[in-house]
Design an enzyme around this catalytic site. Structure first.
Site, PDB file in Angstrom:
ATOM      1  N   HIS A 245      48.682 -69.150 137.076  1.00 20.22           N
ATOM      2  CA  HIS A 245      49.341 -70.362 136.587  1.00 20.22           C
ATOM      3  C   HIS A 245      48.345 -71.277 135.869  1.00 20.22           C
ATOM      4  O   HIS A 245      48.366 -72.491 136.027  1.00 20.22           O
ATOM      5  CB  HIS A 245      50.025 -71.106 137.735  1.00 20.22           C
ATOM      6  CG  HIS A 245      51.242 -70.407 138.252  1.00 20.22           C
ATOM      7  ND1 HIS A 245      51.817 -70.693 139.462  1.00 20.22           N
ATOM      8  CD2 HIS A 245      51.998 -69.421 137.720  1.00 20.22           C
ATOM      9  CE1 HIS A 245      52.864 -69.912 139.660  1.00 20.22           C
ATOM     10  NE2 HIS A 245      52.994 -69.138 138.613  1.00 20.22           N
ATOM     11  N   ASP A 262      52.055 -67.160 127.937  1.00 16.20           N
ATOM     12  CA  ASP A 262      53.312 -67.156 128.704  1.00 16.20           C
ATOM     13  C   ASP A 262      54.047 -68.433 128.310  1.00 16.20           C
ATOM     14  O   ASP A 262      53.652 -69.536 128.705  1.00 16.20           O
ATOM     15  CB  ASP A 262      53.003 -67.132 130.201  1.00 16.20           C
ATOM     16  CG  ASP A 262      54.252 -66.977 131.072  1.00 16.20           C
ATOM     17  OD1 ASP A 262      55.355 -67.295 130.599  1.00 16.20           O
ATOM     18  OD2 ASP A 262      54.108 -66.564 132.236  1.00 16.20           O
ATOM     19  N   ASP A 273      61.746 -66.753 128.657  1.00 15.75           N
ATOM     20  CA  ASP A 273      60.480 -66.650 129.397  1.00 15.75           C
ATOM     21  C   ASP A 273      59.788 -65.374 128.929  1.00 15.75           C
ATOM     22  O   ASP A 273      60.183 -64.271 129.312  1.00 15.75           O
ATOM     23  CB  ASP A 273      60.784 -66.608 130.902  1.00 15.75           C
ATOM     24  CG  ASP A 273      59.534 -66.672 131.766  1.00 15.75           C
ATOM     25  OD1 ASP A 273      58.428 -66.776 131.204  1.00 15.75           O
ATOM     26  OD2 ASP A 273      59.666 -66.620 133.003  1.00 15.75           O
ATOM     27  N   HIS A 352      51.914 -60.386 142.180  1.00 16.43           N
ATOM     28  CA  HIS A 352      53.196 -61.086 142.102  1.00 16.43           C
ATOM     29  C   HIS A 352      54.342 -60.093 141.921  1.00 16.43           C
ATOM     30  O   HIS A 352      54.140 -58.904 141.657  1.00 16.43           O
ATOM     31  CB  HIS A 352      53.206 -62.126 140.972  1.00 16.43           C
ATOM     32  CG  HIS A 352      52.992 -61.561 139.590  1.00 16.43           C
ATOM     33  ND1 HIS A 352      53.987 -60.936 138.873  1.00 16.43           N
ATOM     34  CD2 HIS A 352      51.895 -61.549 138.792  1.00 16.43           C
ATOM     35  CE1 HIS A 352      53.521 -60.576 137.688  1.00 16.43           C
ATOM     36  NE2 HIS A 352      52.246 -60.917 137.617  1.00 16.43           N
ATOM     37  N   HIS A 356      62.197 -62.375 138.141  1.00 17.37           N
ATOM     38  CA  HIS A 356      62.969 -63.431 138.803  1.00 17.37           C
ATOM     39  C   HIS A 356      64.219 -63.687 137.976  1.00 17.37           C
ATOM     40  O   HIS A 356      64.311 -63.319 136.801  1.00 17.37           O
ATOM     41  CB  HIS A 356      62.133 -64.711 138.943  1.00 17.37           C
ATOM     42  CG  HIS A 356      61.532 -65.205 137.642  1.00 17.37           C
ATOM     43  ND1 HIS A 356      62.269 -65.875 136.688  1.00 17.37           N
ATOM     44  CD2 HIS A 356      60.278 -65.105 137.147  1.00 17.37           C
ATOM     45  CE1 HIS A 356      61.487 -66.179 135.662  1.00 17.37           C
ATOM     46  NE2 HIS A 356      60.271 -65.713 135.906  1.00 17.37           N
ATOM     47  N   HIS A 363      63.094 -70.300 136.741  1.00 17.69           N
ATOM     48  CA  HIS A 363      63.270 -69.562 137.991  1.00 17.69           C
ATOM     49  C   HIS A 363      64.665 -69.934 138.479  1.00 17.69           C
ATOM     50  O   HIS A 363      64.849 -70.911 139.189  1.00 17.69           O
ATOM     51  CB  HIS A 363      62.194 -69.939 139.009  1.00 17.69           C
ATOM     52  CG  HIS A 363      60.824 -69.487 138.596  1.00 17.69           C
ATOM     53  ND1 HIS A 363      59.668 -70.118 139.001  1.00 17.69           N
ATOM     54  CD2 HIS A 363      60.413 -68.462 137.807  1.00 17.69           C
ATOM     55  CE1 HIS A 363      58.621 -69.520 138.483  1.00 17.69           C
ATOM     56  NE2 HIS A 363      59.047 -68.512 137.756  1.00 17.69           N
ATOM     57  N   GLU A 386      58.221 -58.439 134.290  1.00 15.47           N
ATOM     58  CA  GLU A 386      56.901 -58.945 133.916  1.00 15.47           C
ATOM     59  C   GLU A 386      55.773 -58.385 134.782  1.00 15.47           C
ATOM     60  O   GLU A 386      55.108 -59.127 135.520  1.00 15.47           O
ATOM     61  CB  GLU A 386      56.887 -60.472 133.991  1.00 15.47           C
ATOM     62  CG  GLU A 386      57.443 -61.058 135.292  1.00 15.47           C
ATOM     63  CD  GLU A 386      57.357 -62.574 135.326  1.00 15.47           C
ATOM     64  OE1 GLU A 386      56.252 -63.118 135.114  1.00 15.47           O
ATOM     65  OE2 GLU A 386      58.390 -63.206 135.564  1.00 15.47           O
ATOM     66  N   TYR A 390      45.414 -57.835 136.686  1.00  8.19           N
ATOM     67  CA  TYR A 390      44.466 -58.957 136.654  1.00  8.19           C
ATOM     68  C   TYR A 390      43.186 -58.506 137.343  1.00  8.19           C
ATOM     69  O   TYR A 390      43.119 -58.409 138.568  1.00  8.19           O
ATOM     70  CB  TYR A 390      45.071 -60.175 137.357  1.00  8.19           C
ATOM     71  CG  TYR A 390      46.492 -60.461 136.915  1.00  8.19           C
ATOM     72  CD1 TYR A 390      46.751 -61.171 135.747  1.00  8.19           C
ATOM     73  CD2 TYR A 390      47.575 -59.979 137.653  1.00  8.19           C
ATOM     74  CE1 TYR A 390      48.048 -61.401 135.333  1.00  8.19           C
ATOM     75  CE2 TYR A 390      48.876 -60.200 137.237  1.00  8.19           C
ATOM     76  CZ  TYR A 390      49.110 -60.910 136.076  1.00  8.19           C
ATOM     77  OH  TYR A 390      50.400 -61.125 135.669  1.00  8.19           O
ATOM     78  N   ARG A 407      49.555 -59.464 131.082  1.00  9.26           N
ATOM     79  CA  ARG A 407      50.942 -59.498 131.557  1.00  9.26           C
ATOM     80  C   ARG A 407      51.852 -59.307 130.341  1.00  9.26           C
ATOM     81  O   ARG A 407      51.562 -59.837 129.262  1.00  9.26           O
ATOM     82  CB  ARG A 407      51.261 -60.817 132.272  1.00  9.26           C
ATOM     83  CG  ARG A 407      52.670 -60.860 132.852  1.00  9.26           C
ATOM     84  CD  ARG A 407      52.871 -61.999 133.853  1.00  9.26           C
ATOM     85  NE  ARG A 407      52.696 -63.325 133.323  1.00  9.26           N
ATOM     86  CZ  ARG A 407      51.643 -64.108 133.571  1.00  9.26           C
ATOM     87  NH1 ARG A 407      50.652 -63.682 134.324  1.00  9.26           N
ATOM     88  NH2 ARG A 407      51.569 -65.324 133.046  1.00  9.26           N
ATOM     89  N   GLU A 409      55.954 -59.663 129.514  1.00  7.96           N
ATOM     90  CA  GLU A 409      57.189 -60.176 130.125  1.00  7.96           C
ATOM     91  C   GLU A 409      58.301 -60.264 129.091  1.00  7.96           C
ATOM     92  O   GLU A 409      58.102 -60.803 127.999  1.00  7.96           O
ATOM     93  CB  GLU A 409      56.937 -61.552 130.727  1.00  7.96           C
ATOM     94  CG  GLU A 409      58.165 -62.204 131.335  1.00  7.96           C
ATOM     95  CD  GLU A 409      57.869 -63.582 131.901  1.00  7.96           C
ATOM     96  OE1 GLU A 409      58.667 -64.057 132.731  1.00  7.96           O
ATOM     97  OE2 GLU A 409      56.844 -64.182 131.507  1.00  7.96           O
TER      98      GLU A 409
END
Length: 439
Positions: A245, A262, A273, A352, A356, A363, A386, A390, A407, A409
């Site tokens: 984040h 992102d 998203d 993660h 979602h 979300h 997604e 990492y 990532r 997504e």
């Protein structure tokens, strides 16, 4: 707002009224919020309120009154601000109750100043009160005051509702399945966000600041008519991409690194998203290419697993298998795929879930389980897919992989036959490098 959206909101209210029976539901929109001193944050309505009304103004409440034993018809009632010429000079147009009722299809509308006076009569002698208890202490107090007013009128033959139910839980189930109007808005949002990501790829250069790419996204989103960013964008160059984040967006992009972006936008309240990870200099290195292909294969497996009847976790499970095999191939893990999944050792590099729900909230509302079982996917559900990888520096991490964060997504609609990927930003290595070519 389009006629189709108003029709959809009316249908949702009718569906909810049928569920209420001889009950009454109360749902306020979001309040305005002070940013500092007398300046406000840009106003954003409450998603639940918007879902049922598409009414954009603050200081508004909807009351849904179910039909009763005396054959009184169900009603949807709006309380909103009155017309006010002086405030409209400063703040802009207000519908006022009369115009709002006509424009948005309410059975009745009253000034918001009359809510406290009218609320006890609206809830009296009803079997149940539907309210989102605990989400807003100010509204909890207003509801409690109305209930006490009714209790104090018992000698006049009035009684309070016998039960209080969670209104959001009912609407959550409705929001899980997107209707045609919602799908249209989400396609628009996805198209604009995809164009924003393509623009950022074309603009990307070594030596730029992360916030410069953020500015490219913002420009393209607004230029194409998006309301705003759907959430604070992540523009993470180099090892910053290993911070899930990361939102500082203030570092300089290294020449030979990757940048993870992102970002999504909001159109008529509906979020997109998207995440893309691209080489800052326009060309993937061998190590970056190896890692990227693993994540892309994991996403392809997850998308293939997204179909009606599959449990919500099926895409995640499919992605984890591919990612874990990839980690073994890269030398990040030892042993078998099954053993690393069972021990959860893969979580060091992928920590993660793969998706979602997506909708009015990035979300979005809706349960992920029914009892102890994961929710089965059904046509109309919309979710992100997604997977990521990492590779933070540490023991056992090869130097040429350290600091790589990737990532990918996309936004996916479950269809009767499988799924539809809404988002179209360049995704394969060939597409990305072609988009970033600097002839």
């Amino acid at each position: 707002m389009s006629h189709s959206t108003h029709v959809a909101c009316l249908a949702r209210r009718q569906q909810l009224l049928a569920h209420l029976g001889d009950g009454v539901a109360i749902l306020p929109t979001a309040p305005e919020v002070i940013r500092n001193r007398d300046a406000h944050y840009a106003y954003r309505y409450d998603s639940y309120f918007w879902y049922l009304t598409s009414f954009p103004e603050p200081e508004a409440v909807i009351v849904l009154v179910g039909g009763d034993a005396a054959n009184n018809a169900p009603q949807s009632i709006l309380f909103c601000r009155e017309k006010n010429e002086e405030r409209e000079i400063w703040d802009g147009y207000r519908y006022g109750p009369e115009a709002a009722a006509a424009a948005f299809g309410f059975d009745a509308a009253y000034p918001i100043s009359e809510l406290e006076q009218r609320l006890p009569d609206l809830i009296a002698n009803r079997e149940a009160l539907w309210h989102s208890l605990g989400h807003d202490p100010v509204w909890d107090a207003k509801i409690a005051a109305a209930l006490n007013t009714v209790r104090n009128q018992s000698r006049a033959g009035k009684r309070p509702p016998k039960a209080i139910h969670d209104l959001r839980a009912v609407i959550d189930n409705m929001r899980l399945i997107k209707d045609a109007a919602e799908i249209d808005h989400m396609r628009q949002s996805a198209a604009i966000a995809s164009a924003g990501h393509a623009r950022a790829m074309r603009a990307c250069r070594p030596g730029m600041a992360e916030y410069e790419l953020e500015a490219e996204l913002t420009y393209e989103f607004r230029r194409r008519g998006a309301d705003a960013h759907a959430y604070t964008p992540i523009v993470a160059g180099g090892a910053n991409a290993c911070v899930l984040h990361y939102v500082d967006n203030n570092r300089i992009l290294p020449e030979h690194g990757l940048v993870l972006i992102d970002a999504g936008c909001e159109v008529h309240g509906y979020a997109s998203d998207i995440t893309r990870t691209v080489p800052i200099n326009g060309k993937f290195s061998a190590a970056q290419r190896d890692c990227y292909e693993i994540v892309l294969a994991a996403q392809s497996a997850a998308i293939a697993a997204t179909r009606p009847g599959a449990p919500f976790m099926a895409p995640h499970d499919a992605a984890v298998k591919v990612l874990t095999q990839g980690m073994i191939d890269l030398g990040l893990l030892q042993g078998t795929v099954e053993g690393n999944i069972e021990s959860e050792s893969y979580k060091r590099f992928y920590m993660h879930r793969t998706g979602h729900w997506l909708g009015l909230d990035v979300h979005d509302a809706g349960e992920y389980k029914q009892g102890d079982d994961w929710m089965p996917l059904a046509p109309g559900m919309t979710l992100t897919v997604e997977p990521g990888l990492y590779i933070r520096p540490g023991d056992g991490v090869p130097q040429h992989l350290a600091g790589i964060g990737i990532r990918i997504e996309d936004d996916v609609l479950v269809t009767p036959d499988g799924c539809e990927v809404y988002t179209t930003a360049p995704r394969s290595i060939a597409e990305i490098e072609e988009t970033m070519r600097r002839d």
